[in-house]
Every structure is written in structure tokens, then in C-alpha cells.
Write an enzyme that holds these catalytic residues in place. Structure first.
Site, PDB file in Angstrom:
ATOM      1  N   ASP A 204       4.253  -9.143 -29.600  1.00  0.00           N
ATOM      2  CA  ASP A 204       5.508  -9.113 -30.034  1.00  0.00           C
ATOM      3  C   ASP A 204       6.272 -10.332 -30.081  1.00  0.00           C
ATOM      4  O   ASP A 204       6.017 -11.032 -28.569  1.00  0.00           O
ATOM      5  CB  ASP A 204       6.407  -7.930 -29.602  1.00  0.00           C
ATOM      6  CG  ASP A 204       7.872  -8.031 -30.228  1.00  0.00           C
ATOM      7  OD1 ASP A 204       8.147  -7.597 -31.390  1.00  0.00           O
ATOM      8  OD2 ASP A 204       8.782  -8.597 -29.560  1.00  0.00           O
ATOM      9  N   GLU A 246       2.332 -11.399 -33.504  1.00  0.00           N
ATOM     10  CA  GLU A 246       3.238 -11.275 -34.433  1.00  0.00           C
ATOM     11  C   GLU A 246       4.034 -12.837 -34.658  1.00  0.00           C
ATOM     12  O   GLU A 246       4.940 -12.899 -33.723  1.00  0.00           O
ATOM     13  CB  GLU A 246       4.423 -10.002 -33.822  1.00  0.00           C
ATOM     14  CG  GLU A 246       5.366  -9.796 -35.011  1.00  0.00           C
ATOM     15  CD  GLU A 246       6.967  -9.712 -34.399  1.00  0.00           C
ATOM     16  OE1 GLU A 246       7.585  -9.411 -35.482  1.00  0.00           O
ATOM     17  OE2 GLU A 246       7.010 -10.066 -33.390  1.00  0.00           O
TER      18      GLU A 246
END
Ligand code: NOJ
Ligand code: CA
Length: 551
Positions: A204, A246
Site C-alpha cells: 500500500d 500500489e
């Protein structure tokens, strides 16, 4: 791992399925999905034909950002079950040949994490684990990401008597990666979950790990150096792991996350996604073609992650202001549909539930270079609830049957973590797995067949991409090639029937065989090849040499 074949490149031919533990299936009737429930529903995922589960964050968390606010990296939410339940899910998935990756939030923690609680104490040995400052004026060139809720990347902390740095919500302080101990801790977290048997991570918010004065604090060389370290540690001790970055950035910046095939194995292609929606509404291929032409080639071991929708808003960060206005005008007619720089809706409602257009989007998803990632429920055409806050609009329970609570949970309706959809078009009485499985012509059955066809043609996962340029701007056509395997994909982005002539002279003498029905089309000659389309129609053709047997 009984039924998992050793394959370091497995992620290149896989299809991923993104899901919240809490949203999938509630085995203990408390209104919240859990690991046991997910294990119970693996038959469905195997039937559908997916290869890898991507689990959204399931770690200890106050849940103020869907679990992206972690307060304990080494435990799971008690509501989701025990570590043992988690291991059992992994084992059961692996037995079916399904791999499991999970989100890992490296950039920040919850402000309830013990590290932060300690760090904020005056004189704390952990003070340097987060990014503290006496002023809120450092790093002025870093943009604000959650523009709807945050005014600054700095927040004042009374206990510490200082400001702390946060790229997302102010309850998510950024860890300080300049601190060696933070780096070590995160590597321990990675090892902990890989030791249990996880097959990799969706990393993330990776662009923001390090900060530097005078920069945007994104994609810094220090960040890449740390990710390379993560990769080498993982490569040293584990096999067949995937790291998926990401990084919501332009293609030229994202490719840096592949390094020289020594950083992340995969990275999402963020800018492609909104351009598919733009191309569809404008009914011309140019937005998609342009972004694909700007996308650099990547090394053999690397792979793009492609998606139509996910658990977040349809992000419009990687488009121009003009394009964003256009997208809002077309896809967010109700102001409630907007959040931050994006649109918080699911795929089917975005496409006004047009079956033909939803199929067309999946045709592109499954045939453009990259690994397709399906967001749970989109395989049914599930809808959204824009009256729920933030991105909960797209995080409602999976719709299994037309029984109570969509068959998701035996709890009382009021106890559900979010209400199931009840509206006449997308509600669970109209849209659910059971009905879709019984209906041979449902979208679910269609996508299952498409996944099966895709599996037979590795060229669609790994082949090179060659764009065609027909005069008809609504026709988006490309050729995928892997050695002798050649597939021609032709999409009609228009809501009206179309005809187009394709220059296929390079393939003169070959015969297109349509992959869904295995029908042979007329042989390709020297003259342009004429194709006609119904609205939002498409073809997948395998091009075969006349001399070869046919299939
Ligand atoms: C990206 C995640 O997809 C999103 O859901 C989350 O809010 C932010 N990162 C912050 O962790
Ligand atoms: Ca439960």
C-alpha cells in the site's frame, strides 16, 4: 502446498480476486465476514476460476480507514477469527491451487499503534520512528491526497508538543523510514506473514515511504532502495512470492517500481483505468491508446496489475483537470458520488447496468497486457450505496442468495457491518450468486467462460502488444503475440453498430478463429479486412496459419 505448482512467474498468468474478509461470508453469525466464512466459500472461487485472492487489510485496527490504519501488524482482527483460522484458509486455498496475497501498509500506522503512543511521549526512544517537526512548514511541495478531509500533511500532537507527518488521514501517522529500526521492523512483519504461508503482498502507498525537503516526497530514490532491499530479503528466503506496488502515478514513474526486475514484481496500471471509462463514454479509442503508447516496456519478470474497479474511489488523480470535469459530468451526476479526486461507485452502476458494456470492459481487462484483478461482487454486477459514508459505498456484503441478508450472514440485519443492498435493480433479490449460477446466460457464467478461455491462451497474459489504427475511431484493435501464438482483439467502443476495416496485411494468408465459438472467419488477404460489430461488440480471434490443423 499440495496442489500449488512451483512457478516463480505464476502471477503473470494469474487472475486475482480482491476481497474484504468482513464482506465475503459470515460463518459465526455476528454480522461480520470472517476467515472461516471465506474458507467455506472457496468452492465458489475455484468454480469461478480465479488463481489468487488479494485480501484487504485484516490486521488489528481501530478500522477508521477500512483497516489501512493498523494498530498491530502481528495480529488479525478478532472479529475475523484467529491466526489458526487464517492458516487454515491458506492451506485450503493452496489445496485448490489458489494463492493468497494480502495488503501490507508500510507507509503509516494507526495513531493507536503502540509505536505511535510511545513515540509521542516526550523523551521516547521511539520518537524518531515517526516524522516529527516543530513547524508545519516542512515539505511544502508534497500534495494532499485526501483533499476532502485533510487540509495539511502535518497534524499537531499535544502530548508530543510537535507536529507529525501524515500523507493520508491525520489518524494515520507516517512511519519514518530514515530510521533503520523502522525498516527492520517492517522486514520482520513481512517475514512473519510469509512464514505462515502467505504468497505475497500488495504494498500500500509505496511512493511515500521517504521524505525529502525540496521534493514532492513521492518516488524518491531512498524509497526505491528500501523496496529493493525488501525484494532481496524476500528472494533470499522464500519462493514464488509476489510484491505488487500500489503507486498511483504516471506510467513513466510507476515503471521505476519494477527496478531492473529487482524491486516489485507487479505494479497497478492506475492511469489506464479512468481512460477506459473516458474512451467508452466518448466512444473513441484515443484516451486508452495514448496511455498505452506512453507505457514503457517492462522486463520479462514484471507484470502490470489491471483493474476496472477496486475498494476505493475511481481515482481521477492521473488525469488532467479537463478530463476530471468530463468524468464527473458523465459518471458522478449526483454530488454524493464524488469523494476526494474520484468517484465512489461500482462498475455496473457506472456503466448504467449495460450488460454489453460491462462485457466489453471485461473483454479489455482480460486481453490487455497485465494481470486482471476482479473486485468481489463485480462478477455479479453488484451495485453500490452512495448513502453510506466515504468508500463504504462500494464495500457492502457479498450477495450469495435471496435468503436473509443475501445469504451473507445469519445475524440480524441491524447487526451487519454494513447493510446489504436492497434496491430493485442491484439488491440481493435481483443480483446474487445462486441465481446467477442457475442462469446459463448470466454475466457470472459469461465471465467464468471468459476466464476459462483466457487460461488456455497464455498469449493474453504474456504476449507483446501491437496496436492497429483503423479509420473508425470507435474501434480499439490490437494484436497480442507470444512466439507463434497470435491473438487479435477488436473492441467496438460505440453504443451503435459499427463496421471497420483493419490493415491485417502482415497476417496475409492466416485465418481468424473466433475464440468463444471456435468459428473460422474468412482468410486474411491483401486488402483491408472488414469486420462488423453490434453495439459494444468485440472479438477475440486466434490467427492461425492455413496449413496448421485449426485449433
Ligand atoms: C490506499 C488504499 O487503497 C486506501 O483504501 C487507503 O485509504 C490508503 N491507501 C491509505 O492507506
Ligand atoms: Ca463473523
Amino acid at each position: 502446498m499440495p496442489n500449488l505448482q512451483r512457478d516463480p512467474l505464476w502471477y503473470k498468468t494469474a487472475v486475482f480476486y480482491e476481497v474484504y474478509v468482513q464482506s465475503f461470508y459470515d460463518a459465526n453469525a455476528d454480522g461480520i465476514g470472517d476467515f472461516r466464512g471465506m474458507k467455506d466459500q472457496l468452492d465458489y472461487l475455484e468454480w469461478l476460476g480465479i488463481d489468487c485472492l488479494w485480501l484487504l487489510p485484516f490486521y488489528g485496527s481501530p478500522m477508521r480507514d477500512g483497516g489501512y490504519d493498523i494498530s498491530d501488524f502481528f495480529s488479525i482482527m478478532p472479529e475475523y477469527g484467529t491466526l489458526n483460522d487464517f492458516s487454515e484458509l491458506l492451506a485450503a486455498a493452496h489445496e485448490r491451487g489458489i494463492r493468497v496475497v494480502a495488503d501490507l501498509v508500510m507507509n503509516h500506522t494507526s495513531d493507536q499503534h503502540p509505536w505511535f503512543l510511545e513515540s509521542r511521549q516526550p523523551g521516547s526512544a521511539k520518537r524518531d520512528w515517526y516524522v516529527w517537526s516543530d513547524t508545519n512548514e516542512r515539505y511544502p511541495d508534497a500534495r494532499i491526497i485526501f483533499v476532502d478531509t485533510e487540509r495539511s500533511n502535518w497534524a499537531w500532537d499535544e502530548t508530543a508538543g510537535a507536529y507529525y507527518w501524515h500523507r493520508f488521514f491525520s489518524h494515520q501517522p507516517d512511519l519514518n523510514y530514515a530510521n533503520e529500526q523502522v525498516q527492520e521492523q517492517m522486514l520482520s512483519v513481512i517475514r512473519f506473514w510469509l512464514d505462515i504461508g502467505l504468497d505475497g503482498f500488495r504494498l500500500d502507498a509505496v511512493p511515500y515511504l521517504f521524505e525529502r525537503e525540496g521534493s514532492s516526497c513521492e518516488n524518491l530514490p531512498e524509497t526505491h532502495a528500501f523496496l529493493k532491499r525488501v525484494r532481496s530479503e524476500v528472494d533470499k528466503d522464500y519462493e514464488d512470492i509476489v510484491l505488487l506496488a500500489e503507486a498511483n502515478q504516471w506510467p513513466a514513474d510507476v515503471v521505476a517500481y519494477f527496478g531492473d526486475a529487482d524491486e516489485c514484481h507487479m505494479a497497478f496500471h492506475f492511469p489506464l483505468m479512468p481512460r477506459m471509462f473516458m474512451a467508452a463514454r466518448r466512444q473513441v479509442r484515443y484516451p486508452v491508446v495514448e496511455i498505452l503508447e506512453q507505457t514503457p516496456d517492462i522486463a520479462a519478470g514484471c507484470q502490470w496489475g489491471l483493474f476496472l474497479r477496486n475498494h476505493d474511489e475511481l481515482t481521477l488523480e492521473m488525469v488532467t483537470d479537463e478530463e476530471r470535469d468530463y468524468m464527473y459530468g458523465e459518471y458522478a451526476k449526483d454530488p454524493r458520488m464524488k469523494v476526494n479526486l474520484g468517484i465512489r461507485r461500482r462498475l455496473a452502476p457506472l456503466l448504467e447496468n449495460s450488460r454489453a458494456e460491462i462485457e466489453l470492459f471485461h473483454c479489455m481487462l482480460l486481453s490487455l497486457p497485465g494481470t486482471p484483478i476482479i473486485y468481489y461482487g463485480d462478477e455479479l454486477g453488484m451495485g453500490d450505496n452512495i448513502y453510506l459514508g466515504d468508500r463504504d459505498s462500494v464495500r457492502t456484503p457479498m450477495q450469495w442468495t435471496l435468503d436473509r441478508n443475501a445469504g451473507f450472514s445469519r445475524a440480524d440485519f441491524a447487526q451487519l457491518y454494513l447493510p446489504v443492498l436492497l434496491d430493485p435493480v442491484y439488491g440481493y433479490q435481483a443480483v446474487n450468486v445462486e441465481s446467477a449460477q442457475r442462469d446459463q446466460y448470466s454475466f457470472l457464467q459469461w465471465i467464468r467462460r471468459m476466464l476459462a478461455i483466457r487460461r488456455q491462451h497464455p498469449v493474453l497474459s504474456m504476449g507483446s502488444l501491437h496496436m492497429l489504427h483503423p479509420a473508425n475511431p470507435s474501434i480499439f484493435a490490437y494484436v497480442r503475440k507470444l512466439n507463434d501464438d497470435i491473438v487479435l482483439v477488436v473492441n467496438n467502443l460505440s453504443a451503435r453498430a459499427q463496421a471497420a476495416e483493419l490493415d491485417l496485411s502482415e497476417y496475409e494468408g492466416m485465418v481468424p478463429v473466433e475464440l468463444l465459438g471456435r468459428e473460422r472467419f474468412p482468410q486474411i488477404g491483401r486488402l483491408p479486412y472488414l469486420l462488423t460489430f453490434v453495439r459494444h461488440g468485440f472479438y477475440w480471434f486466434q490467427l492461425i496459419s492455413e496449413s496448421s490443423p485449426g485449433d
